[in-house]
Design a protein around this motif. Structure first.
Motif, mmCIF file in Angstrom:
data_model
loop_
_atom_site.group_PDB
_atom_site.id
_atom_site.type_symbol
_atom_site.label_atom_id
_atom_site.label_comp_id
_atom_site.label_asym_id
_atom_site.label_seq_id
_atom_site.Cartn_x
_atom_site.Cartn_y
_atom_site.Cartn_z
ATOM 1 N N CYS A 156 14.852 -33.962 67.936
ATOM 2 C CA CYS A 156 15.694 -35.013 68.119
ATOM 3 C C CYS A 156 16.508 -35.345 66.845
ATOM 4 N N ALA A 157 17.850 -35.359 67.013
ATOM 5 C CA ALA A 157 19.089 -35.449 66.641
ATOM 6 C C ALA A 157 19.867 -36.505 66.866
ATOM 7 N N ILE A 189 4.773 -35.480 63.101
ATOM 8 C CA ILE A 189 6.416 -35.315 63.371
ATOM 9 C C ILE A 189 6.769 -34.975 62.459
ATOM 10 N N SER A 190 7.704 -34.292 61.184
ATOM 11 C CA SER A 190 8.105 -35.141 60.938
ATOM 12 C C SER A 190 9.965 -35.181 60.516
ATOM 13 N N ARG A 191 10.577 -35.671 59.290
ATOM 14 C CA ARG A 191 12.289 -35.796 59.493
ATOM 15 C C ARG A 191 12.460 -34.840 58.091
ATOM 16 N N THR A 236 17.128 -35.643 61.416
ATOM 17 C CA THR A 236 16.713 -35.313 62.820
ATOM 18 C C THR A 236 15.393 -35.100 62.215
ATOM 19 N N VAL A 237 14.477 -35.385 63.248
ATOM 20 C CA VAL A 237 13.033 -35.745 63.604
ATOM 21 C C VAL A 237 12.371 -34.624 64.306
ATOM 22 N N TYR A 238 11.122 -34.321 63.868
ATOM 23 C CA TYR A 238 10.549 -33.037 64.875
ATOM 24 C C TYR A 238 9.214 -33.716 65.633
#
Length: 123
Positions: A21-22, A69-71, A77-79
């Motif tokens: 997610c950008a 979840i990471s960022r 960006t979040v992943y």
């Protein structure tokens, strides 16, 4: 802030997928981020959230131990890393942002939403 989710697709049960997610607009690091999902015919449900710094995460019981979840605040960006996927994980996945630091799991807690990306888990 504007959010753009990507990375969805078709994956077999037991497989993995990583969503991104950008964010664009205001400074990304002020937002706590979250992922939600919505399966056909069901309400949108909380998947997990990550704090502004990335130091804290919280997950729904249904994905705990399988999703991470990471960022990367430098990349805005979040992943969402999804492992051991099950057919019941099939849904449209949405990223969301809120400009408060407390853990939040309800849709109304989040101010900004991405457009969603479809994840289908099927053989």
């Amino acid at each position: 802030v504007q959010l753009q989710a990507s990375g969805g697709g078709l994956v077999q049960p037991g497989g993995s997928l990583r969503l991104s997610c950008a964010a664009s607009g205001r400074r990304f690091s002020i937002y706590a981020m979250a992922w939600f999902r919505q399966a056909p015919g069901k309400e949108r449900e909380f998947v997990g959230t990550i704090s502004r710094s990335g130091g804290s995460t919280y997950y729904a019981d249904s994905v705990k131990g399988r999703f991470t979840i990471s960022r990367d605040n430098a990349k805005n960006t979040v992943y969402l890393q999804m492992n051991s996927l099950k057919p019941e994980d099939t849904a449209v996945y949405y990223c969301a942002a809120r400009d408060r630091s407390a853990i939040a799991t309800m849709t109304y807690d989040y101010n900004y939403w991405g457009q969603g990306t479809l994840v289908t888990v099927s053989s």
